[in-house]
Enzyme design. Structure first.
Site, PDB file in Angstrom:
ATOM      1  N   ARG A 127      -2.286  -0.418 -10.869  1.00 24.80           N
ATOM      2  CA  ARG A 127      -0.861  -0.465 -10.536  1.00 24.80           C
ATOM      3  C   ARG A 127      -0.200   0.841 -10.929  1.00 24.80           C
ATOM      4  O   ARG A 127      -0.762   1.676 -11.625  1.00 24.80           O
ATOM      5  CB  ARG A 127      -0.168  -1.625 -11.275  1.00 24.80           C
ATOM      6  N   ARG A 163      -1.360   6.446 -10.684  1.00 25.32           N
ATOM      7  CA  ARG A 163      -2.712   6.028 -10.288  1.00 25.32           C
ATOM      8  C   ARG A 163      -3.686   7.200 -10.360  1.00 25.32           C
ATOM      9  O   ARG A 163      -4.822   7.053 -10.832  1.00 25.32           O
ATOM     10  CB  ARG A 163      -2.678   5.436  -8.879  1.00 25.32           C
ATOM     11  N   LYS A 172       4.485  -1.417   4.845  1.00 27.00           N
ATOM     12  CA  LYS A 172       3.490  -2.333   4.291  1.00 27.00           C
ATOM     13  C   LYS A 172       4.013  -3.042   3.041  1.00 27.00           C
ATOM     14  O   LYS A 172       3.412  -4.027   2.608  1.00 27.00           O
ATOM     15  CB  LYS A 172       2.175  -1.616   4.004  1.00 27.00           C
ATOM     16  N   ASP A 173       5.137  -2.566   2.467  1.00 25.60           N
ATOM     17  CA  ASP A 173       5.737  -3.222   1.304  1.00 25.60           C
ATOM     18  C   ASP A 173       6.830  -4.220   1.687  1.00 25.60           C
ATOM     19  O   ASP A 173       7.394  -4.870   0.804  1.00 25.60           O
ATOM     20  CB  ASP A 173       6.354  -2.175   0.361  1.00 25.60           C
ATOM     21  N   CYS A 188       3.685 -13.498   1.152  1.00 22.62           N
ATOM     22  CA  CYS A 188       3.054 -13.466  -0.158  1.00 22.62           C
ATOM     23  C   CYS A 188       1.795 -12.609  -0.003  1.00 22.62           C
ATOM     24  O   CYS A 188       1.487 -12.145   1.081  1.00 22.62           O
ATOM     25  CB  CYS A 188       2.729 -14.879  -0.648  1.00 22.62           C
ATOM     26  N   SER A 245      -4.680  -3.728  -4.209  1.00 24.87           N
ATOM     27  CA  SER A 245      -4.568  -4.475  -2.954  1.00 24.87           C
ATOM     28  C   SER A 245      -5.677  -5.511  -2.826  1.00 24.87           C
ATOM     29  O   SER A 245      -6.866  -5.186  -2.917  1.00 24.87           O
ATOM     30  CB  SER A 245      -4.643  -3.482  -1.793  1.00 24.87           C
ATOM     31  N   ARG A 293      -6.406  -6.862  -0.037  1.00 19.19           N
ATOM     32  CA  ARG A 293      -7.083  -6.459   1.199  1.00 19.19           C
ATOM     33  C   ARG A 293      -8.205  -5.478   0.891  1.00 19.19           C
ATOM     34  O   ARG A 293      -9.354  -5.652   1.333  1.00 19.19           O
ATOM     35  CB  ARG A 293      -6.080  -5.820   2.164  1.00 19.19           C
ATOM     36  N   ARG A 294      -7.872  -4.422   0.146  1.00 24.00           N
ATOM     37  CA  ARG A 294      -8.895  -3.426  -0.171  1.00 24.00           C
ATOM     38  C   ARG A 294     -10.004  -4.047  -1.016  1.00 24.00           C
ATOM     39  O   ARG A 294     -11.175  -3.715  -0.855  1.00 24.00           O
ATOM     40  CB  ARG A 294      -8.262  -2.239  -0.900  1.00 24.00           C
TER      41      ARG A 294
END
Length: 311
Positions: free
Chosen positions: A151, A157, A85-86, A244, A131, A133-134
């Site tokens: 971050r 975190r 995912k990165d 991006c 994210s 998305r989240r």
């Protein structure tokens, strides 16, 4: 088991976070079981260094892989292990994704010292995530919540959560499980509620395209069902300009040669409605998987989703 013909000692380039090192050690052990000599080259990426801004504002996903690719280019390392995912959707010239390994849990995890799940959070609670998305999916589920940037590596975190900076945070379940931290998971978001990121939970191994000997050495580590699923997911992201940072989710399920691909796009400004698409097709090759993902990206755009302006 027939062992592969040993190559000269292999060097794995890896980020130095605890999770990245676990992933690299996992690949190292599997390659050693095939008869290869392997060592690690730990590196700090720009994505690890810039912690005061969200990824979408400082360059996106590629910040976590560029330094590792430089090591491959210079020959100080031979392979790079990534959380898929990165990894940007399009590899630079001269580089290729040579192996996708069996996927861990692709779902998101709700983590909180005080609350059992998202529904238990009080109105206006602060939820941390890095994210887009989240962010958009959380806002769709609970518009009253305050979503704040988060971050840092996994341990950082969790420390910020424990210090009381957030009421809850959302993390990939895979990372917590790989590090033996399942006890931190209060609940799991099912994909019907929080659709995962493209490639979440899967590991990819990158090489230079002129090293087909490495591709052959990595072949025993390939898990084709996972590769087919993430190829479809990444094709959705590619079609939406996903190298991006795009507020995009894509999740594929493969059963008896039939793939169901769900995708969602959200507006980070909260103005446009969430766009969701589901499509099913027979899939047995990477080309078919990517064609399905490309179709889903077109349907997202037809539904009002916006392609990343930096694509």
């Amino acid at each position: 088991m027939t062992l592969a013909t040993p190559l000269p000692p292999l060097v794995i380039a890896t980020r130095e976070s605890r999770l990245a090192l676990w992933q690299a050690e996992h690949v190292k052990a599997l390659l050693q079981a095939q008869g290869h000599q392997v060592q690690l080259l730990g590196m700090t990426t720009k994505g690890d260094q810039i912690l005061d801004r969200t990824l979408s504002k400082v360059g996106g996903k590629g910040l976590f892989v560029k330094e590792l690719e430089v090591a491959l280019e210079e020959g100080s390392a031979h392979i790079a292990v990534h959380s898929l995912k990165d990894v940007p959707m399009d590899m630079p010239d001269g580089f290729a994704l040579a192996c996708v390994m069996e996927r861990e849990d692709p779902r998101d995890a709700f983590v909180s010292p005080r609350y059992a799940d998202l529904d238990a959070l009080p109105q206006g609670a602060v939820v941390g995530t890095s994210s887009l998305r989240r962010q958009v999916l959380l806002q769709a589920l609970r518009p009253d919540l305050k979503i704040e940037p988060l971050r840092g590596n996994l341990d950082t975190r969790l420390r910020k959560l424990d210090e009381g900076q957030y009421d809850a945070i959302v993390l990939a379940a895979a990372g917590l499980k790989r590090l033996g931290m399942t006890d931190r998971i209060r609940s799991i978001f099912e994909p019907t509620a929080m659709l995962p990121a493209a490639g979440q939970g899967a590991l990819g191994i990158e090489i230079r395209t002129d090293r087909q000997d490495l591709a052959q050495a990595l072949a025993p580590l390939v898990h084709l069902p996972t590769w087919l699923r993430v190829a479809a997911e990444r094709a959705v992201s590619r079609g939406m300009g996903g190298s991006c940072s795009v507020p995009l989710a894509a999740h594929a399920v493969l059963d008896a040669g039939l793939m169901r691909l769900d995708a969602a796009w959200g507006d980070p400004e909260g103005i446009l409605p969430l766009v969701q698409v589901q499509q099913t097709a027979p899939v047995s090759t990477l080309e078919q998987a990517e064609a399905l993902g490309t179709d889903v990206a077109r349907r997202l755009q037809a539904g009002g989703a916006k392609v990343c302006s930096n694509a």
